[in-house]
Structure formats: structure tokens, C-alpha cells
Write an enzyme that holds these catalytic residues in place. Structure first.
Site, PDB file in Angstrom:
ATOM      1  CD  GLU A   1     -76.584 -21.686 -21.381  1.00 49.75           C
ATOM      2  OE1 GLU A   1     -77.281 -21.562 -20.355  1.00 49.75           O
ATOM      3  OE2 GLU A   1     -76.960 -21.298 -22.508  1.00 49.75           O
TER       4      GLU A   1
ATOM      5  CG  ASN B   1     -78.887 -20.360 -12.813  1.00 48.04           C
ATOM      6  OD1 ASN B   1     -78.165 -20.021 -11.882  1.00 48.04           O
ATOM      7  ND2 ASN B   1     -79.911 -19.649 -13.210  1.00 48.04           N
ATOM      8  CG  ASP B   2     -78.647 -24.457 -17.969  1.00 52.75           C
ATOM      9  OD1 ASP B   2     -79.221 -25.328 -17.289  1.00 52.75           O
ATOM     10  OD2 ASP B   2     -79.232 -23.767 -18.824  1.00 52.75           O
TER      11      ASP B   2
ATOM     12  CG  HIS C   1     -85.759 -21.563 -15.654  1.00 55.17           C
ATOM     13  ND1 HIS C   1     -84.894 -22.587 -15.941  1.00 55.17           N
ATOM     14  CD2 HIS C   1     -85.203 -20.442 -16.167  1.00 55.17           C
ATOM     15  CE1 HIS C   1     -83.861 -22.103 -16.620  1.00 55.17           C
ATOM     16  NE2 HIS C   1     -84.029 -20.820 -16.772  1.00 55.17           N
TER      17      HIS C   1
ATOM     18  CB  CYS D   1     -76.620 -13.561 -16.824  1.00 57.95           C
ATOM     19  SG  CYS D   1     -76.551 -15.040 -17.846  1.00 57.95           S
TER      20      CYS D   1
END
Length: 588
Positions: free
Chosen positions: A455, A478-479, A212, A526
Site C-alpha cells: 500500500e 485505497n492507501d 474508512h 483487498c
């Protein structure tokens, strides 16, 4: 001497400037720029802190003089004398004044900066005894900081009388010289403080492409490199530094020839950005007529202006947790949150805003102290929706604020990290309860579309259940990559294994898009994959028509959209996800 440090590129472009060193995240020091009118007051804060420590040592000396040699050995007396001498050292005092007056650092920042300058001089001493006095200096500064009672945030900055070199012949060494940030690590809350700052780029020792810290850095639209290992130890305050965000390289003390070369690259990059700005008002429609939605990811309400400027057609992800960070445990109340969400909604001028409920945990702690918690693996612990459901009062406060903001425009409510049917039921029940509370109070609120983040692999394998309860899904790549491949995305030691093109990841993404399209439900990506222009054609071929990314990435992705023909991309995309080595097919 010129040398380079390799890291991971996370934000494109070239930055050239003087290094501003930032303390390790373990340091508890406030860092911010002050207004010129505050200079005298900040100097007085340091002076008052120093005087308080001097008085404390004088009292200790008096107490020691009344003790016998057994209770107060000579070494203790000598140590107090050393500390008193260091406190009164003119180099410490004048240096702190310099950083406050000339660089407009706040008092704590100036003090820790000068500490680093003097500490380096101790390190270079040949005499072992003198070298060890650095620890005494650190103790003295820590005592001053305690007396100053500064706000607990973590950073340390630049210093060192700079050396005239051949670089100075090319770059004017004035107050306006660009500054680049060099840190061991920065939390997202730290990065937010630099959103409107003077920094032209940044480098950290740790982190991965989708940590992040890197994500927020990209939102600053400045060149950035993470995972550069010992960068903060190798660079000295005020060193000339080049940050190559394209190659993931930091060059320290560059020669005139290297400076000239990178200066040319920097100008070329600026020209490319200017060329892309011509696409700002061009609709994102593929060559075969497919309309594509390019949305923005934002962290704070004020970011809405940047989203509009970049040509976003809405906000696909408002990371609400940034409203909660760095507040030393005092969470925002309903009214503060409502006003923040309302500003974001109104700032988007009627365009939709998707607000994700607070996603705290893992590499996004509420405060620095939270990093020292008892969780062995925060990424698998009490975070996101688990954290919210564990504190229903806090969660209801946020839900009420979001529902109230929906009275001022189009709002979508997005829930992160769901994996269990029981979590879905609890969440929906609390949303209904929040509406009932507002009804009882007679407070107006608006309708919201409900969405869930995909996710966790478990969620991607339970799509039919999710689509029974939600209006849309948003894939947080991402996750999803992190949990699918069992890789800590903030750990540079395994960063090379983080692969958005892994066959398992692509299969989960493709299945989610296909199932949503089959049921007529909205779906977007996203995560960072959405903003990577090298993945745009693949996602289009898989049927994705909604991308959400940092505003700075929108124009590059739009360029790829305008050049794409989805009718041709579809069969090619199927070959990619069916391959054992998708990356090779993608690059063929």
C-alpha cells in the site's frame, strides 16, 4: 421546499426516510438505542443531572448574594437566573422525555437532540438578545451532560415535531418510519454502532469514496453519500430525505412526484439485488475456465455470517483494529482478542481467514480524543505496523492471540504498511518470539501463512525483497492510491483527484500481480478497487484471481467474472495500463 445536495456516492441504492441528525465528531456524546425497560431509568438519569446543575446554580446564587457589586456584577446574577430558567423550561424537559420514550434514545442522545430543536427556534428569533440565549442553553446542556458522566462517544440525533405534508400521504408517519443518518462526520467506531441499527441510509458533510467511514458504511449495505459539504446544516431533524447512493445526491423535503419516482427506483434496485442472489452458490469461474477467488472484508467476528451468506470463499481481510476502537484507552487483552479471532475462524466454517494486524492511525483513531493529537499528518505518521512496532508488548499480545486462533482453522497473518527491510526483520522476529512465548506456556497454536500489504509505493518497488519473506501479498489500493497521488482520501476538497485508474497506480498494481504470479506466490486486492464491478474485467486481464471486498459487493463482482473471458481481456488490459488515459480505453 425541495432542494438537493450533491456529494460522492459510496454505497449504491435508494433510501427514503426521516432525518436523524448526528452531532459533529467534536461533540462528546454517547448515542445508542435503549431497551423499552430502560426508559424510566434513562429519564431519571437526565432528571438527576438537571437537578444537580440546579443545586449548583442555587449555591452560586447564595455565594453571589454575599459578594459586593464589584465582585459580583449584576450581569452575573442575571446570567444565573437565565440558566436556572432554562433548566426548568418545560419544553426542554418534555422534549427529552419524548425522545427517550418514543424513539428509545439514550439519555445523552435525547438531551442533545432536544437542545438542537430548541436552538433552531432561538436562531429564528428576530430579537438579537433572544437569539444569543442559545449559547446559554448550550452551556446548560453541557453542564447536565458533565453531571451525567455519559460514555464519551460523539453523536446527536433527530427531533422536531414533524410537519404534515404531501409526503406524509405517501409514507406512513409511524414509529416504524425509516430513519436516515445525517452527520458532519462519523468515525469507523461510530459506524460500527449502527451495524444492526434501524438506519436505512446515511450522508456526511465530509469524506471521500475510500475514507474508512465510507468503507464501513458500505459494509452496512445501505445507500450512502459522503462529502456533501453542508448537508448537516441544511437538513432539519425529522425532514423527509431521499438518499440516492447511485448518483451521490441527497434530496430534502421531496415533492410527492419525486417521492413516487424514487420509490419506483428503490423497488427496481431491490429486484436487481434479488436477481443477483441467485448467483450466491454459483462458482466464480470465467467463461474460459479460470477459477476466481471472491473473499470478504470484515470488521468484527459477527460479520463472518454475512460473508458466508454472500457466498464468500473466505475472509481476505479481517480489520482487527475495530476490536481496539472506542475503548477509552483500554485495549483488548490476549484472551479477548483470541476469542474474537476464534469466533471469526469458526464462523467461516473451515474457510480461510486473513487477519490483518492492527491498523490504527490516520482516519482510524483509537478514540475521539486521538484526533486531537500532535501529528501534523496522521496518514504519514505513527500508524499501522509503525504503531505496533512502537509498542512491542501490545503487538506480541495480538500476535499470540492470532496464532492461538489458528489452531481452530485456516488463518493467514497480514502485516500492513511495511516499507523498510528493517520493519520486515523486526516483524518476523516478533512473530517468532510470540511462538516461543506460547511454547513456553504450553499453549497450543496453529500454523499461519504470512502476508504483507502493498500500500506504499516503496513496497511496490521492492517486490522481490517482500516475496523472499512472505507467502502472499495483498494490494491495499485505497492507501496505495492515496500515497502514490499524494491525496488525502478522507478530504472531499481533493476527492476528484483520487483516481484508481491513474497510469502510475495501475502500473504498480499490474507489476505486483505479475511478479507474484511469476514467483508462484498468492496475490489479492483487498482495497475498494476489488469491490468495484467496473474494475473487475481490468483486474482479471492483469492476472488477478483473488478479490477481497465487502460481502455486499461480492455478487455484483461475481456476475462480471462469469461474463468474462480472460484470454481476451489480457491484451486489452495491457493497452489500458500502457495508455496515458486509461479511463478512456476502459470505457471504449
Amino acid at each position: 421546499m425541495t432542494f438537493s445536495v450533491q456529494g460522492l456516492p459510496v454505497a449504491r441504492g435508494i433510501a427514503i426516510g426521516r432525518a436523524v441528525l448526528v452531532a459533529s465528531s467534536r461533540a462528546d456524546v454517547a448515542h445508542y438505542f435503549i431497551e423499552p425497560a430502560r426508559v424510566d431509568a434513562e429519564i431519571e438519569r437526565v432528571r438527576a443531572g438537571r437537578n444537580a446543575v440546579v443545586d449548583e446554580i442555587h449555591r452560586l446564587q447564595q455565594s453571589v448574594s454575599q459578594m459586593g457589586p464589584k465582585d459580583a456584577p449584576h450581569e452575573l446574577t442575571a446570567l444565573l437566573d437565565v440558566h436556572l430558567m432554562l433548566l426548568q423550561d418545560e419544553m426542554l424537559v418534555s422534549g427529552v422525555k419524548h425522545w427517550i420514550t418514543n424513539r428509545l434514545y439514550n439519555a445523552e442522545w435525547a438531551l442533545t437532540t432536544q437542545l438542537e430543536v430548541i436552538a433552531r427556534q432561538f436562531d429564528e428569533m428576530e430579537d438579537e438578545y433572544l437569539r444569543e440565549r442559545k449559547a446559554d442553553l448550550e452551556q446548560v446542556v453541557e453542564r447536565i451532560l458533565r453531571y451525567m458522566k455519559g460514555v464519551a462517544l460523539p453523536i446527536t440525533p433527530p427531533t422536531t415535531p414533524h410537519r404534515k405534508t404531501q409526503q406524509d400521504l405517501l409514507l406512513d408517519d409511524t414509529v416504524d418510519v425509516p430513519l436516515v443518518l445525517i452527520a458532519h462526520d462519523l468515525s469507523p467506531a461510530d459506524m460500527l454502532q449502527f451495524k444492526q441499527s434501524v438506519f436505512a441510509g446515511f450522508v456526511t458533510d465530509v469524506g471521500g469514496k475510500t475514507s474508512h467511514t465510507a468503507i464501513v458504511a458500505r459494509s452496512l449495505d445501505i445507500p450512502a453519500v459522503v462529502g456533501a459539504r453542508s448537508a448537516s446544516q441544511l437538513v432539519r431533524q425529522d425532514d423527509w430525505v431521499i438518499i440516492d447512493g447511485d448518483a451521490g445526491v441527497m434530496i430534502v423535503d421531496p415533492s410527492a412526484i419525486i417521492l413516487a419516482e424514487y420509490g419506483f427506483k428503490q423497488r427496481q434496485g431491490q429486484l436487481e439485488r434479488e436477481r443477483l442472489t441467485r448467483l450466491r452458490h454459483t462458482p466464480a469461474i470465467t467463461m474460459d475456465g479460470q477459477k476466481v477467488e471472491l473473499l470478504a472484508n470484515i470488521e468484527m467476528p459477527e460479520d463472518a455470517a454475512g460473508a458466508i451468506k454472500a457466498g464468500a470463499v473466505g475472509v481476505g481481510l479481517f480489520r482487527s483494529e475495530f476490536l481496539f476502537m472506542g475503548r477509552t484507552g483500554k485495549l483488548p487483552d490476549e484472551e479477548e482478542q483470541y476469542q474474537a479471532y476464534r469466533r471469526a475462524v469458526e464462523g467461516m466454517r473451515g474457510l480461510p481467514v486473513t487477519i490483518r494486524t492492527v491498523d490504527i492511525g490516520a482516519d482510524k483513531p483509537l478514540d475521539k480524543s486521538q484526533k486531537d493529537g500532535t501529528s501534523l499528518n496522521p496518514a504519514l505518521g505513527l500508524r499501522a505496523i509503525r504503531w505496533s512496532l512502537n509498542d512491542p508488548a501490545m503487538f506480541l499480545t495480538q500476535l499470540r492471540a492470532i496464532l492461538r486462533a489458528a489452531a481452530h482453522g485456516q488463518v493467514n497473518l497480514l502485516i500492513p504498511m511495511l516499507a523498510h527491510a528493517s520493519e520486515i526483520r523486526q516483524t518476523l522476529s516478533l512473530i517468532d518470539f510470540a511462538r516461543a512465548e506460547l511454547d513456553n506456556r504450553g499453549v497450543p497454536y496453529g500454523p499461519v501463512k504470512l502476508g504483507a500489504m502493498i500500500e506504499i509505493p516503496a513496497a511496490a518497488l521492492m517486490l522481490k525483497l517482500f516475496l523472499k519473506h512472505f507467502d502472499f501479498l495483498s494490494i491495499g489500493t485505497n492507501d496505495l492510491i492515496q500515497y502514490t497521488l499524494a491525496i488525502d482520501r478522507a478530504d472531499e476538497a481533493v476527492a476528484h483527484l483520487y483516481d484508481p485508474l491513474h497510469p502510475a497506480v495501475l502500473r504498480l498494481v499490474a507489476d505486483t500481480i505479475a511478479e507474484c504470479n511469476a514467483q508462484g506466490k498468492g496475490v489479492s486486492v483487498c482495497g475498494e478497487m476489488a469491490g468495484d464491478a467496473s474494475h473487475t474485467r481490468l483486474l482479471l486481464g492483469l492476472g488477478l484471481r483473488s478479490f477481497s471486498m465487502h460481502p455486499a459487493q461480492i455478487l455484483a463482482v461475481k456476475q462480471e467474472v462469469l461474463r468474462s473471458d480472460t484470454s481476451r481481456l489480457q491484451p486489452w488490459a495491457q493497452k489500458v495500463i500502457e495508455s496515458d488515459d486509461p479511463a478512456s480505453v476502459l470505457s471504449a
